[in-house]
Scaffold this motif. Structure first.
Motif, PDB file in Angstrom:
ATOM      1  N   LYS A 140       3.441   5.549  -4.264  1.00 53.57           N
ATOM      2  CA  LYS A 140       4.589   6.203  -4.891  1.00 53.57           C
ATOM      3  C   LYS A 140       4.829   5.690  -6.305  1.00 53.57           C
ATOM      4  N   ASN A 141       4.474   4.430  -6.545  1.00 53.31           N
ATOM      5  CA  ASN A 141       4.715   3.812  -7.839  1.00 53.31           C
ATOM      6  C   ASN A 141       3.434   3.149  -8.337  1.00 53.31           C
ATOM      7  N   ALA A 142       2.708   3.877  -9.188  1.00 44.28           N
ATOM      8  CA  ALA A 142       1.414   3.388  -9.668  1.00 44.28           C
ATOM      9  C   ALA A 142       1.545   2.204 -10.613  1.00 44.28           C
ATOM     10  N   ARG A 168       0.833  -1.199   0.000  1.00 46.28           N
ATOM     11  CA  ARG A 168       0.000   0.000   0.000  1.00 46.28           C
ATOM     12  C   ARG A 168       0.871   1.254   0.000  1.00 46.28           C
ATOM     13  N   GLU A 169       1.924   1.247   0.825  1.00 44.30           N
ATOM     14  CA  GLU A 169       2.836   2.398   0.881  1.00 44.30           C
ATOM     15  C   GLU A 169       3.589   2.561  -0.438  1.00 44.30           C
ATOM     16  N   SER A 198      -6.283   0.092  -6.814  1.00 42.98           N
ATOM     17  CA  SER A 198      -7.163   0.672  -5.797  1.00 42.98           C
ATOM     18  C   SER A 198      -6.422   1.629  -4.886  1.00 42.98           C
ATOM     19  N   PHE A 199      -5.103   1.450  -4.750  1.00 46.04           N
ATOM     20  CA  PHE A 199      -4.311   2.331  -3.898  1.00 46.04           C
ATOM     21  C   PHE A 199      -3.653   3.454  -4.678  1.00 46.04           C
ATOM     22  N   LEU A 218      -9.350   2.644   3.429  1.00 42.99           N
ATOM     23  CA  LEU A 218      -8.806   1.286   3.504  1.00 42.99           C
ATOM     24  C   LEU A 218      -7.743   1.165   4.582  1.00 42.99           C
ATOM     25  N   ALA A 219      -7.054   2.252   4.854  1.00 48.54           N
ATOM     26  CA  ALA A 219      -6.019   2.231   5.880  1.00 48.54           C
ATOM     27  C   ALA A 219      -6.593   2.358   7.288  1.00 48.54           C
ATOM     28  N   GLU A 220      -7.840   2.812   7.378  1.00 48.23           N
ATOM     29  CA  GLU A 220      -8.456   3.075   8.678  1.00 48.23           C
ATOM     30  C   GLU A 220      -9.363   1.942   9.149  1.00 48.23           C
TER      31      GLU A 220
END
Length: 260
Positions: free
Chosen positions: A26-28, A21-22, A64-65, A192-194
């Motif tokens: 930065k890199n799609a 996710r992180e 999605s991210f 999604l992160a929460e």
């Protein structure tokens, strides 16, 4: 429709999920082979984790991210056309997941703001008629926090997830040992992160010029009616099976009018 549930993942898979996710932000264009190297695991391990999490493919997951527009509809059709698409692609697995959660809990607390709360009042009314569960709907966060208790299920309905934060309520529910489900109509990757468990009812957006309280709740009502219909269907099936056994055990001598 998408059911994303990080609670399905084991500790190692959660670590891989957080790292990807992180990196995806930065890199799609992060490919599955690169992701495997980054996480020191095999591509098949990542594919398995992606499906377990609730996504159909790695491309859908990574998109999605990094770029939600790759996941959601690229156009904004008129509302009736959007609803038609929703019905045509309706995924009954989300209905089954909601019912499965209901079956695990006696106390169910519904929470929502504005029109979403009125949808939940209707949902509460219907469920109280067909079940014996303790079901409460509120739009007041302090009231919801007081109602939270170990073993309860907190279900939050929101069209966009952007009107007001649910972070404090989510954390309080977890602290008290409650299970939490967020039901969103529109896709909002920020949540999604929460939240560990989110049901995304559509992969489309309503007109962005509308404020959250101005948007349609038609999708919510369709989903609610399907949940209620399926609960009633299951109850009728059980009732029919019981009556059949009763009739058989009585060898036809006992009246079965109560089963009709």
């Amino acid at each position: 429709m998408l059911d994303v549930n990080t609670d399905r993942l084991n500790a190692l898979e959660r670590k891989v999920h957080r790292k990807l996710r992180e990196s995806a932000e930065k890199n799609a264009q992060l490919r599955i082979g690169e992701a495997a190297v980054l996480c020191a695991c095999s591509p098949s391990k990542i594919s398995k984790m992606v499906r377990k999490l609730g996504f159909a493919t790695y491309k859908q997951y990574i998109g999605s991210f990094s770029n939600p527009q790759e996941h959601v509809s690229k156009s904004l059709p008129p509302e009736l056309a959007r609803l038609s698409d929703f019905i045509a692609q309706f995924d009954e697995r989300l209905v089954n997941e909601m019912i499965s959660l209901f079956n695990k809990h006696f106390t169910i607390i519904f929470f929502g703001y504005g029109p979403s709360f009125y949808c939940l009042q209707y949902f509460t009314y219907k469920l109280r008629i067909i079940t014996t569960k303790n079901i409460i709907a509120t739009n007041d966060e302090l009231t919801a926090k007081r109602l939270l208790r170990k073993g309860a299920l907190l279900v939050i309905f929101s069209t966009t997830g952007r009107f007001k934060s649910f972070a404090d309520l989510n954390q309080e529910a977890k602290r008290k040992g409650c299970e939490v489900l967020l039901v969103l109509e529109e896709y909002n990757r920020e949540l999604l992160a929460e939240f560990s468990h989110i049901l995304f009812l559509t992969d489309s957006f309503q007109n962005e010029s509308l404020k959250p309280y101005e948007k349609s709740r038609a999708v919510f009502f369709i989903f609610i009616e399907e949940v209620v219909r399926k609960i009633l269907e299951a109850q009728n099936t059980l009732r029919g099976a019981f009556c059949s056994r009763l009739e058989y055990s009585a060898m036809g001598s006992r009246s079965t009018t109560d089963c009709n």
